[in-house]
Design a protein around this motif. Structure first.
Motif, PDB file in Angstrom:
ATOM      1  N   PRO A 195       0.800  -1.223   0.000  1.00 41.97           N
ATOM      2  CA  PRO A 195       0.000   0.000   0.000  1.00 41.97           C
ATOM      3  C   PRO A 195       0.836   1.278   0.000  1.00 41.97           C
ATOM      4  CG  PRO A 195      -0.872  -1.582   1.573  1.00 41.97           C
ATOM      5  CD  PRO A 195       0.434  -2.131   1.099  1.00 41.97           C
ATOM      6  N   GLU A 196       2.085   1.183   0.459  1.00 38.48           N
ATOM      7  CA  GLU A 196       2.961   2.356   0.480  1.00 38.48           C
ATOM      8  C   GLU A 196       3.335   2.829  -0.928  1.00 38.48           C
ATOM      9  OE1 GLU A 196       3.275   0.122   4.251  1.00 38.48           O
ATOM     10  OE2 GLU A 196       3.371  -0.405   2.121  1.00 38.48           O
ATOM     11  N   PHE A 197       3.171   1.973  -1.917  1.00 41.06           N
ATOM     12  CA  PHE A 197       3.521   2.319  -3.299  1.00 41.06           C
ATOM     13  C   PHE A 197       2.380   3.134  -3.925  1.00 41.06           C
ATOM     14  CE2 PHE A 197       7.152  -0.527  -4.858  1.00 41.06           C
ATOM     15  CZ  PHE A 197       7.728  -0.594  -3.590  1.00 41.06           C
ATOM     16  N   THR A 198       2.145   4.300  -3.385  1.00 33.23           N
ATOM     17  CA  THR A 198       1.088   5.163  -3.882  1.00 33.23           C
ATOM     18  C   THR A 198       1.562   5.938  -5.115  1.00 33.23           C
ATOM     19  OG1 THR A 198       1.778   7.021  -2.504  1.00 33.23           O
ATOM     20  CG2 THR A 198       0.207   5.450  -1.542  1.00 33.23           C
ATOM     21  N   HIS A 199       0.607   6.551  -5.801  1.00 37.69           N
ATOM     22  CA  HIS A 199       0.957   7.378  -6.952  1.00 37.69           C
ATOM     23  C   HIS A 199       1.899   8.504  -6.538  1.00 37.69           C
ATOM     24  CE1 HIS A 199       0.195  10.709  -9.869  1.00 37.69           C
ATOM     25  NE2 HIS A 199       0.342   9.718 -10.731  1.00 37.69           N
ATOM     26  N   ARG A 200       1.627   9.100  -5.390  1.00 35.75           N
ATOM     27  CA  ARG A 200       2.460  10.206  -4.911  1.00 35.75           C
ATOM     28  C   ARG A 200       3.870   9.736  -4.567  1.00 35.75           C
ATOM     29  NH1 ARG A 200       0.379  14.805  -0.666  1.00 35.75           N
ATOM     30  NH2 ARG A 200       2.188  16.195  -0.817  1.00 35.75           N
ATOM     31  N   ALA A 201       3.977   8.588  -3.883  1.00 37.61           N
ATOM     32  CA  ALA A 201       5.290   8.090  -3.483  1.00 37.61           C
ATOM     33  C   ALA A 201       6.126   7.705  -4.702  1.00 37.61           C
ATOM     34  CB  ALA A 201       5.136   6.892  -2.550  1.00 37.61           C
ATOM     35  N   LEU A 202       5.528   7.017  -5.655  1.00 35.37           N
ATOM     36  CA  LEU A 202       6.266   6.606  -6.845  1.00 35.37           C
ATOM     37  C   LEU A 202       6.645   7.816  -7.699  1.00 35.37           C
ATOM     38  CD1 LEU A 202       4.214   3.422  -7.766  1.00 35.37           C
ATOM     39  CD2 LEU A 202       6.498   3.505  -6.751  1.00 35.37           C
ATOM     40  N   SER A 203       5.789   8.822  -7.729  1.00 33.24           N
ATOM     41  CA  SER A 203       6.114  10.048  -8.453  1.00 33.24           C
ATOM     42  C   SER A 203       7.311  10.740  -7.803  1.00 33.24           C
ATOM     43  CB  SER A 203       4.909  10.990  -8.479  1.00 33.24           C
ATOM     44  OG  SER A 203       3.827  10.417  -9.187  1.00 33.24           O
ATOM     45  N   ARG A 204       7.376  10.695  -6.476  1.00 33.42           N
ATOM     46  CA  ARG A 204       8.519  11.301  -5.784  1.00 33.42           C
ATOM     47  C   ARG A 204       9.811  10.573  -6.147  1.00 33.42           C
ATOM     48  NH1 ARG A 204      10.051  11.211   0.664  1.00 33.42           N
ATOM     49  NH2 ARG A 204      11.750  12.745   0.530  1.00 33.42           N
ATOM     50  N   VAL A 205       9.756   9.253  -6.230  1.00 33.48           N
ATOM     51  CA  VAL A 205      10.942   8.492  -6.631  1.00 33.48           C
ATOM     52  C   VAL A 205      11.406   8.941  -8.010  1.00 33.48           C
ATOM     53  CG1 VAL A 205      11.838   6.213  -7.215  1.00 33.48           C
ATOM     54  CG2 VAL A 205      10.343   6.487  -5.229  1.00 33.48           C
ATOM     55  N   ALA A 206      10.484   9.030  -8.961  1.00 33.89           N
ATOM     56  CA  ALA A 206      10.851   9.436 -10.319  1.00 33.89           C
ATOM     57  C   ALA A 206      11.440  10.846 -10.335  1.00 33.89           C
ATOM     58  CB  ALA A 206       9.624   9.360 -11.222  1.00 33.89           C
ATOM     59  N   GLU A 207      10.864  11.751  -9.541  1.00 38.45           N
ATOM     60  CA  GLU A 207      11.371  13.123  -9.503  1.00 38.45           C
ATOM     61  C   GLU A 207      12.780  13.176  -8.925  1.00 38.45           C
ATOM     62  OE1 GLU A 207       9.712  17.538  -8.376  1.00 38.45           O
ATOM     63  OE2 GLU A 207       9.001  15.833  -7.201  1.00 38.45           O
ATOM     64  N   LEU A 208      13.020  12.394  -7.870  1.00 41.48           N
ATOM     65  CA  LEU A 208      14.365  12.340  -7.295  1.00 41.48           C
ATOM     66  C   LEU A 208      15.371  11.762  -8.300  1.00 41.48           C
ATOM     67  CD1 LEU A 208      13.423  11.167  -3.702  1.00 41.48           C
ATOM     68  CD2 LEU A 208      14.553  13.328  -4.280  1.00 41.48           C
ATOM     69  N   TYR A 260       7.238  -2.551 -11.095  1.00 40.64           N
ATOM     70  CA  TYR A 260       7.275  -1.093 -11.113  1.00 40.64           C
ATOM     71  C   TYR A 260       8.582  -0.535 -11.690  1.00 40.64           C
ATOM     72  CZ  TYR A 260       3.354  -1.359  -7.799  1.00 40.64           C
ATOM     73  OH  TYR A 260       2.148  -1.620  -7.190  1.00 40.64           O
ATOM     74  N   LEU A 261       9.653  -1.307 -11.643  1.00 47.20           N
ATOM     75  CA  LEU A 261      10.973  -0.759 -11.953  1.00 47.20           C
ATOM     76  C   LEU A 261      11.118  -0.231 -13.373  1.00 47.20           C
ATOM     77  CD1 LEU A 261      13.315  -3.189  -9.971  1.00 47.20           C
ATOM     78  CD2 LEU A 261      12.260  -1.036  -9.231  1.00 47.20           C
ATOM     79  N   PRO A 262      10.650  -0.944 -14.398  1.00 49.99           N
ATOM     80  CA  PRO A 262      10.830  -0.411 -15.759  1.00 49.99           C
ATOM     81  C   PRO A 262      10.157   0.955 -15.953  1.00 49.99           C
ATOM     82  CG  PRO A 262      10.273  -2.733 -15.850  1.00 49.99           C
ATOM     83  CD  PRO A 262      10.068  -2.300 -14.428  1.00 49.99           C
ATOM     84  N   GLY A 263       8.972   1.132 -15.394  1.00 48.70           N
ATOM     85  CA  GLY A 263       8.287   2.412 -15.516  1.00 48.70           C
ATOM     86  C   GLY A 263       9.025   3.523 -14.793  1.00 48.70           C
ATOM     87  N   LEU A 264       9.546   3.235 -13.600  1.00 47.43           N
ATOM     88  CA  LEU A 264      10.304   4.241 -12.863  1.00 47.43           C
ATOM     89  C   LEU A 264      11.585   4.611 -13.603  1.00 47.43           C
ATOM     90  CD1 LEU A 264       9.871   2.949  -9.201  1.00 47.43           C
ATOM     91  CD2 LEU A 264       8.998   5.104 -10.137  1.00 47.43           C
ATOM     92  N   GLU A 265      12.255   3.626 -14.194  1.00 52.27           N
ATOM     93  CA  GLU A 265      13.473   3.918 -14.946  1.00 52.27           C
ATOM     94  C   GLU A 265      13.169   4.809 -16.151  1.00 52.27           C
ATOM     95  OE1 GLU A 265      16.512   0.215 -14.178  1.00 52.27           O
ATOM     96  OE2 GLU A 265      14.871  -0.104 -15.607  1.00 52.27           O
ATOM     97  N   ALA A 266      12.028   4.561 -16.804  1.00 49.72           N
ATOM     98  CA  ALA A 266      11.646   5.385 -17.950  1.00 49.72           C
ATOM     99  C   ALA A 266      11.279   6.802 -17.512  1.00 49.72           C
ATOM    100  CB  ALA A 266      10.488   4.734 -18.695  1.00 49.72           C
ATOM    101  N   ALA A 267      10.464   6.896 -16.445  1.00 48.62           N
ATOM    102  CA  ALA A 267      10.032   8.214 -15.977  1.00 48.62           C
ATOM    103  C   ALA A 267      11.178   8.995 -15.350  1.00 48.62           C
ATOM    104  CB  ALA A 267       8.893   8.059 -14.976  1.00 48.62           C
TER     105      ALA A 267
END
Length: 262
Positions: free
Chosen positions: A124-137, A166-173
């Motif tokens: 549940p911690e993998f929210t849209h906001r949290a994952l967006s923060r990872v991509a921004e960082l 989730y990893l491929p999408g985060l790497e792309a973003a």
């Protein structure tokens, strides 16, 4: 095909091989006990990031599988070792499902202004906001380390997708690569072999995930044994260009497979 006569140790996956939802699979306690009595060394490698090593050992013992804490290698502890070598004393933000702070005591944990991001198990911690923060960082140049890259795990009521989805999408973003430490990375397999004072070629890896467990272990020289329990799916095996060294119905059949190995 790898030579089982060279086997001197067994590396067990846990979820789907020994237990499901922390209940022992049929024959698992007896198989683990039998192989230990034969003198085979052993270790337990898990991508579970929701429990500490001590908690995992306690759960396994409660399920009738006697293990010691130091026999368990978790993705969290492997990640701590990686960070100590590659990002010493870095401010670290951890996104993870489950309280594993007891296994992260060597890290400088922060919630803001991190110098490195660690992604643990999905939940549940993998929210849209949290994952967006990872991509921004990531776009800001902060390195990201994933404790593991597993795609899914099995529960009593079906599969759950895991971090690897989730990893491929985060790497792309985030326009940057993510370092994976646990399975299917070679690091965890080699570390477990070393803890048993064995070479990878002397180790049999038994798992329920064709790609993250078995083929990844074979890639570093281990003998791979795929079990038809947990998240095993016949269609995945049939469609794979690469095949496991051995396939058995369950871990209960492992002593029979290895009976001539010692």
């Amino acid at each position: 095909m790898a030579d089982l006569h060279r086997a001197a140790g067994v590396l067990y996956d846990i979820d789907g091989v020994l237990v499901t939802s922390w209940r022992a699979l049929p024959g698992a306690p007896g198989a683990v006990r039998s192989l230990a009595q034969q003198g085979l060394r052993r270790a337990f490698l898990t991508n579970t990031t929701s429990r500490t090593r001590a908690e995992i050992a306690e759960r396994l013992c409660a399920a009738g599988i006697e293990v010691a804490v130091d026999e368990i290698a978790t993705a969290a502890r492997l990640t701590v070792e990686y960070l100590r070598r590659n990002h010493p004393d870095a401010r670290t933000w951890v996104l993870n499902h489950g309280d594993i702070d007891a296994d992260l005591t060597d890290l400088r944990l922060v919630d803001s202004d991190p110098e490195v991001v660690v992604i643990g198990g999905a939940g549940p911690e993998f929210t849209h906001r949290a994952l967006s923060r990872v991509a921004e960082l990531m776009l800001d140049g902060v390195p990201v380390v994933a404790m593991q890259g597993g795609m899914s795990w099995a529960t009593d009521d079906g599969l759950r997708i895991d971090t690897g989805a989730y990893l491929p999408g985060l790497e792309a973003a985030g326009n940057a690569p993510i370092t994976v430490v646990g399975k299917p990375s070679a690091t965890g397999f080699r570390t477990c072999a070393a803890t048993m004072d064995l070479t990878p070629e002397q180790v049999v890896m038994v798992g329920d995930d064709l790609h993250s467990d078995v083929l990844a272990a074979q890639a570093v020289g281990m003998t791979g044994v795929l079990v038809r329990t947990g998240k095993f799916r016949a269609g995945v095996l049939e469609s794979s260009a690469r095949q496991p060294d051995h396939v058995i119905d369950s871990v209960a059949d492992l002593p029979g497979l290895l009976r001539f190995a010692v």
